[in-house]
Scaffold this motif. Structure first.
Motif, PDB file in Angstrom:
ATOM      1  N   MET A   1       0.815  -1.187   0.000  1.00 23.37           N
ATOM      2  CA  MET A   1       0.000   0.000   0.000  1.00 23.37           C
ATOM      3  C   MET A   1       0.867   1.263   0.000  1.00 23.37           C
ATOM      4  O   MET A   1       0.537   2.229  -0.669  1.00 23.37           O
ATOM      5  N   ARG A   2       1.973   1.226   0.760  1.00 20.67           N
ATOM      6  CA  ARG A   2       2.857   2.385   0.810  1.00 20.67           C
ATOM      7  C   ARG A   2       3.516   2.619  -0.536  1.00 20.67           C
ATOM      8  O   ARG A   2       3.688   3.753  -0.943  1.00 20.67           O
ATOM      9  N   TRP A   3       3.896   1.584  -1.238  1.00 22.16           N
ATOM     10  CA  TRP A   3       4.538   1.752  -2.543  1.00 22.16           C
ATOM     11  C   TRP A   3       3.581   2.412  -3.512  1.00 22.16           C
ATOM     12  O   TRP A   3       3.995   3.168  -4.391  1.00 22.16           O
ATOM     13  N   LEU A   4       2.281   2.160  -3.344  1.00 20.33           N
ATOM     14  CA  LEU A   4       1.275   2.783  -4.188  1.00 20.33           C
ATOM     15  C   LEU A   4       1.241   4.300  -3.953  1.00 20.33           C
ATOM     16  O   LEU A   4       1.209   5.082  -4.908  1.00 20.33           O
ATOM     17  N   ILE A   5       1.302   4.697  -2.697  1.00 21.34           N
ATOM     18  CA  ILE A   5       1.309   6.129  -2.360  1.00 21.34           C
ATOM     19  C   ILE A   5       2.605   6.769  -2.836  1.00 21.34           C
ATOM     20  O   ILE A   5       2.592   7.849  -3.418  1.00 21.34           O
ATOM     21  N   TYR A   6       3.725   6.085  -2.621  1.00 16.28           N
ATOM     22  CA  TYR A   6       5.012   6.623  -3.019  1.00 16.28           C
ATOM     23  C   TYR A   6       5.156   6.667  -4.542  1.00 16.28           C
ATOM     24  O   TYR A   6       5.980   7.405  -5.069  1.00 16.28           O
ATOM     25  N   THR A   7       4.378   5.920  -5.256  1.00 19.74           N
ATOM     26  CA  THR A   7       4.454   5.899  -6.712  1.00 19.74           C
ATOM     27  C   THR A   7       3.407   6.815  -7.338  1.00 19.74           C
ATOM     28  O   THR A   7       3.714   7.566  -8.271  1.00 19.74           O
ATOM     29  N   LEU A   8       2.188   6.779  -6.844  1.00 21.69           N
ATOM     30  CA  LEU A   8       1.111   7.544  -7.459  1.00 21.69           C
ATOM     31  C   LEU A   8       1.226   9.048  -7.225  1.00 21.69           C
ATOM     32  O   LEU A   8       0.965   9.835  -8.139  1.00 21.69           O
ATOM     33  N   ILE A   9       1.614   9.453  -6.041  1.00 20.66           N
ATOM     34  CA  ILE A   9       1.707  10.890  -5.755  1.00 20.66           C
ATOM     35  C   ILE A   9       2.789  11.559  -6.606  1.00 20.66           C
ATOM     36  O   ILE A   9       2.511  12.564  -7.262  1.00 20.66           O
ATOM     37  N   PRO A  10       4.010  11.019  -6.673  1.00 21.05           N
ATOM     38  CA  PRO A  10       4.999  11.657  -7.558  1.00 21.05           C
ATOM     39  C   PRO A  10       4.589  11.583  -9.041  1.00 21.05           C
ATOM     40  O   PRO A  10       4.825  12.528  -9.795  1.00 21.05           O
ATOM     41  N   ALA A  11       3.964  10.479  -9.441  1.00 19.48           N
ATOM     42  CA  ALA A  11       3.531  10.371 -10.838  1.00 19.48           C
ATOM     43  C   ALA A  11       2.456  11.416 -11.146  1.00 19.48           C
ATOM     44  O   ALA A  11       2.470  12.048 -12.215  1.00 19.48           O
ATOM     45  N   ALA A  12       1.524  11.611 -10.246  1.00 19.82           N
ATOM     46  CA  ALA A  12       0.476  12.610 -10.449  1.00 19.82           C
ATOM     47  C   ALA A  12       1.083  14.013 -10.494  1.00 19.82           C
ATOM     48  O   ALA A  12       0.699  14.832 -11.340  1.00 19.82           O
ATOM     49  N   LEU A  13       2.009  14.293  -9.600  1.00 22.49           N
ATOM     50  CA  LEU A  13       2.670  15.601  -9.616  1.00 22.49           C
ATOM     51  C   LEU A  13       3.452  15.810 -10.915  1.00 22.49           C
ATOM     52  O   LEU A  13       3.443  16.908 -11.485  1.00 22.49           O
ATOM     53  N   LEU A  14       4.114  14.777 -11.368  1.00 18.60           N
ATOM     54  CA  LEU A  14       4.857  14.857 -12.621  1.00 18.60           C
ATOM     55  C   LEU A  14       3.914  15.132 -13.791  1.00 18.60           C
ATOM     56  O   LEU A  14       4.203  15.972 -14.655  1.00 18.60           O
ATOM     57  N   LEU A  15       2.776  14.463 -13.827  1.00 18.65           N
ATOM     58  CA  LEU A  15       1.805  14.693 -14.894  1.00 18.65           C
ATOM     59  C   LEU A  15       1.259  16.120 -14.860  1.00 18.65           C
ATOM     60  O   LEU A  15       1.085  16.749 -15.914  1.00 18.65           O
TER      61      LEU A  15
END
Length: 95
Positions: A1-15
């Motif tokens: 679950m933590r890897w999802l947060i650590y991956t999705l938040i930076p990806a969303a910010l990058l987008l």
């Protein structure tokens, strides 16, 4: 679950950042469009400046010399000197 947060938040910010970089009002596409408009306006200004320069030269000639006055009177008003004969050539009407 933590890897999802650590991956999705930076990806969303990058987008979000990429979207603003390319498509926002201050993005690259808008900047390119503005640059093209600037170049077109500069070309238009150059044409207007050339016209202004020629008109200014004509005004100078009108103020200083009689030759340009005589030329304008002959061309625009159809005036002739005493003793001259005025001949007008007219093209036949087209049907």
């Amino acid at each position: 679950m933590r890897w999802l947060i650590y991956t999705l938040i930076p990806a969303a910010l990058l987008l979000i950042l990429l979207y603003r970089l390319w498509f926002d009002d201050t993005g690259l596409i808008a900047s390119e469009k503005l640059q093209q408009e600037i170049e077109q306006l500069q070309q238009d200004n150059e044409v207007q400046q050339d016209q202004n320069d020629s008109l200014l030269a004509e005004v100078k000639d009108l103020k200083t010399g009689n030759e340009i006055l005589e030329e304008k009177a002959r061309e625009d008003l159809g005036l002739v000197r005493k003793g001259e004969t005025f001949i007008l050539f007219v093209d036949p009407a087209k049907k």
